[in-house]
Structure formats: C-alpha cells, structure tokens
Design a protein around this motif. Structure first.
Motif, PDB file in Angstrom:
ATOM      1  N   SER A 164       0.766  -1.317  -0.286  1.00 23.95           N
ATOM      2  CA  SER A 164       0.079   0.149   0.076  1.00 23.95           C
ATOM      3  C   SER A 164       0.805   1.208   0.077  1.00 23.95           C
ATOM      4  CB  SER A 164      -0.907  -0.043   1.262  1.00 23.95           C
ATOM      5  OG  SER A 164      -0.357   0.288   2.408  1.00 23.95           O
ATOM      6  N   LYS A 165       2.174   1.069   0.288  1.00 28.08           N
ATOM      7  CA  LYS A 165       2.913   2.429   0.392  1.00 28.08           C
ATOM      8  C   LYS A 165       3.787   2.350  -0.888  1.00 28.08           C
ATOM      9  CE  LYS A 165       3.247   2.855   5.275  1.00 28.08           C
ATOM     10  NZ  LYS A 165       2.020   2.120   5.529  1.00 28.08           N
ATOM     11  N   ALA A 167      -6.487   3.031  -6.231  1.00 34.51           N
ATOM     12  CA  ALA A 167      -7.407   3.901  -5.145  1.00 34.51           C
ATOM     13  C   ALA A 167      -7.703   3.127  -3.971  1.00 34.51           C
ATOM     14  CB  ALA A 167      -8.854   4.260  -6.054  1.00 34.51           C
ATOM     15  N   PHE A 168      -7.875   1.753  -4.183  1.00 34.48           N
ATOM     16  CA  PHE A 168      -8.182   0.807  -3.039  1.00 34.48           C
ATOM     17  C   PHE A 168      -7.012   1.004  -2.023  1.00 34.48           C
ATOM     18  CE2 PHE A 168      -7.292  -3.570  -1.200  1.00 34.48           C
ATOM     19  CZ  PHE A 168      -8.382  -3.710  -0.264  1.00 34.48           C
ATOM     20  N   LEU A 169      -5.609   0.872  -2.496  1.00 34.06           N
ATOM     21  CA  LEU A 169      -4.351   0.880  -1.691  1.00 34.06           C
ATOM     22  C   LEU A 169      -4.376   2.362  -1.166  1.00 34.06           C
ATOM     23  CD1 LEU A 169      -1.785  -0.917  -4.007  1.00 34.06           C
ATOM     24  CD2 LEU A 169      -2.996  -1.884  -2.156  1.00 34.06           C
ATOM     25  N   ASP A 170      -4.640   3.470  -1.894  1.00 30.82           N
ATOM     26  CA  ASP A 170      -4.992   4.773  -1.221  1.00 30.82           C
ATOM     27  C   ASP A 170      -5.657   4.786  -0.210  1.00 30.82           C
ATOM     28  OD1 ASP A 170      -2.858   5.614  -3.070  1.00 30.82           O
ATOM     29  OD2 ASP A 170      -4.299   6.747  -4.262  1.00 30.82           O
ATOM     30  N   TYR A 171      -6.730   4.100  -0.245  1.00 31.49           N
ATOM     31  CA  TYR A 171      -7.887   3.791   0.918  1.00 31.49           C
ATOM     32  C   TYR A 171      -7.560   3.153   2.132  1.00 31.49           C
ATOM     33  CZ  TYR A 171     -12.177   2.456   3.105  1.00 31.49           C
ATOM     34  OH  TYR A 171     -13.299   2.530   4.074  1.00 31.49           O
ATOM     35  N   ILE A 172      -6.444   2.045   1.705  1.00 35.99           N
ATOM     36  CA  ILE A 172      -5.914   1.306   2.936  1.00 35.99           C
ATOM     37  C   ILE A 172      -4.933   2.481   3.651  1.00 35.99           C
ATOM     38  CG2 ILE A 172      -4.230  -0.215   3.569  1.00 35.99           C
ATOM     39  CD1 ILE A 172      -5.345  -1.952   1.242  1.00 35.99           C
ATOM     40  N   GLY A 178      -5.236   5.213   4.239  1.00 35.50           N
ATOM     41  CA  GLY A 178      -6.369   6.468   5.062  1.00 35.50           C
ATOM     42  C   GLY A 178      -6.936   7.364   4.125  1.00 35.50           C
ATOM     43  N   LYS A 179      -6.503   7.379   2.887  1.00 36.39           N
ATOM     44  CA  LYS A 179      -7.179   8.375   2.045  1.00 36.39           C
ATOM     45  C   LYS A 179      -8.431   8.251   1.831  1.00 36.39           C
ATOM     46  CE  LYS A 179      -2.581   9.344  -0.137  1.00 36.39           C
ATOM     47  NZ  LYS A 179      -1.893   9.397  -1.486  1.00 36.39           N
TER      48      LYS A 179
END
Length: 286
Positions: free
Chosen positions: A172-173, A185-190, A192-193
């Motif tokens: 996710s980073k 977008a899913f990884l960004d959501y993980i 905290g975005k």
C-alpha cells in the motif's frame, strides 16, 4: 469485562479500518467486492465466485501448525484464491515469502485426497495485501505496489514451470506504477485517504455498514475480551514464577504469540509492552 476494558474495546471498534483483519474479512464476504478486487489485482474477468468456507482453517496433522485463511474463494473454473491482509512487518525478511510457501503447501494437501493424481491440484493464487513493502530489506524491493511471483527456469526466465501457482504481494506504500486506477485507489484507501471511484467507494460503504452492524460489534467485543484474557493469563503465569522477570516474560510471550498469529500488529504489541517497535522486534528474534 470491566468498564475500562469496555471503553477500550469501543474505542478500538470505532477506529477499525479496512486494514484490520476483522473488518477486511467481513467486507470481502460480499462476493461482488471480492470478485472485483481479484479482477483488479490480476487484470482478469471472473464469471462467479464461491466461498467454500467463510473462514478456512487447515490442519493436516494434530501436531502440525494450522493456518487460518482470511478470504478463501474459488471461481467457476475451480481456481482457488487466498487473500490475506498483512499489517505486521516482521523483523526477518524471509518471514512473508516462507509464510506463502507454507500456505501453498497446506492448501495443496487440503485439496488433494489420498490416492488422487497430482494433476488434480488446483490453480492457486495467494495474495498478501501489505501495509508495508515486504521486500524493502532485500535487494529485490523496488518500492513497487505489486510484486508477482511464479516458478520459472533460471536458465530460461521466460519459461514457466507450469505448476499453476502464483504468489502476489501488494504494497500500500508503493509507487502505484503498473497497476490500474481502481487498485491504486484501493491501496490509497488502505493508507487512510478518501475513497475514489465506484469500487473503492463501495468498499468504504461496506466498511461503514459492517461497523453499524450490532452483531459484528458484539463479535468484535468478544474477540477483544479474549485478547485481554490471554494477556492476563500471561501475567498470571509470570506471577506464579514469583519473579518480576517472570511477569514480564509471560506478558512478552503472549504478545509475541498474538503478533505471530496476526491478531495484533507489532506496533500494538510494542505499545502494550511499553517499548519501541524496534526493541520489540529485537526481543522477538531471541
């Protein structure tokens, strides 16, 4: 459960995100979301998914180490998918690769009945969604969001062995290069975005729905109470030894077990032990 324990449990419940195993498992029970996540990771189309078991436990022998798979599904062609949320960055760099190796072996032995031919083994995908780069400590780590591994010939790298096994690590980073918009977008959501796009917005909506579910709340509170019970047991074991060192060692032992089982993160364990993450990792290696 004491008032303090209840207050702590409620706070923990309110702070749960998609990166927590408990919520991730609940959300991924929605077939359309689980199906879409797999499609985004593998860039494939799946007609339908089935859940052989809600939460898959595999133990081959009574004396062997069992595994509990977070999300275990199969498609219409019999392909098996194991999806795991990983928030614990272990001190040893080979922990994650070897964990997938063990999961693969256990899945294969679970599928193949005695006397059956090896050709009955299924195509499998083991997918670890990590909140860190699992290869940062070794030369392979390039800060990628996606690492895909298949068995290849060393002399002819483009020659696949054909055992139909694939291990995938999401980070996710990572840089977001080479992945589609929905997965990014899913990884960004993980991380905290805010959710972006229909897919991630649907994930976020499912998370909120899960957290409004009273039965799930009770289930989590029960889990939290068991966590506290196991910690108290560790302290009691130390007290029985009659030494302050014994109390500390008993508590550390329980915390290490909880981290290794994926119940809590290294960060949480370190906070409970009253030390830094680095110090806790060093302690866990001895």
């Amino acid at each position: 459960m004491s008032k303090k324990d209840r207050a702590d449990a409620l706070k923990a419940w309110e702070n749960l995100t998609i990166a927590d195993n408990f919520i991730f498992q609940k959300v991924m029970r929605k077939k359309r979301l689980c199906k879409r996540l797999i499609e985004n990771i593998l860039n494939i189309k799946i007609r339908k998914l089935a859940f052989p078991e809600t939460e898959k436990d595999i133990r081959i022998r009574r004396d062997s180490k069992s595994v509990r798979l977070d999300v275990y599904v199969e498609d219409e062609q019999g392909t098996l998918y194991d999806i795991e949320m990983q928030t614990t960055d272990y001190a040893t760099p080979d922990e994650m690769p070897k964990r997938t190796r063990y999961y693969q072996a256990m899945m294969d032995m679970d599928v193949l009945n005695k006397g059956e031919f090896y050709t009955k083994l299924r195509r499998t995908y083991i997918i670890f969604i990590c909140t860190f780069d699992p290869f940062e400590r070794i030369e392979l780590g390039q800060g990628r969001s996606l690492y895909t591994f298949r068995e290849t010939c060393q002399e002819e790298p483009h020659f696949l062995m054909g055992d139909e096994t694939t291990k995938i690590f999401l980070n996710s980073k990572g840089s977001r290069e080479g992945i589609n918009h929905d997965l990014a977008a899913f990884l960004d959501y993980i991380e905290g975005k805010s959710p972006q796009g229909k897919f991630t917005e649907s994930i976020a909506e499912a998370v909120e729905t899960a957290k409004e579910n009273k039965e799930m709340k009770v289930e989590y509170m029960t889990f939290y109470m068991e966590l506290r019970r196991r910690e108290e047991k560790g302290r009691e074991e130390g007290r029985e030894e009659g030494r302050e060192e014994g109390k500390v060692e008993g508590r550390w032992k329980v915390l290490m077990e909880l981290v290794h089982d994926g119940v809590i993160t290294v960060k949480d364990a370190a906070e409970r032990a009253g030390m830094t993450e680095e110090a806790f990792r060093k302690l866990a290696m001895h």
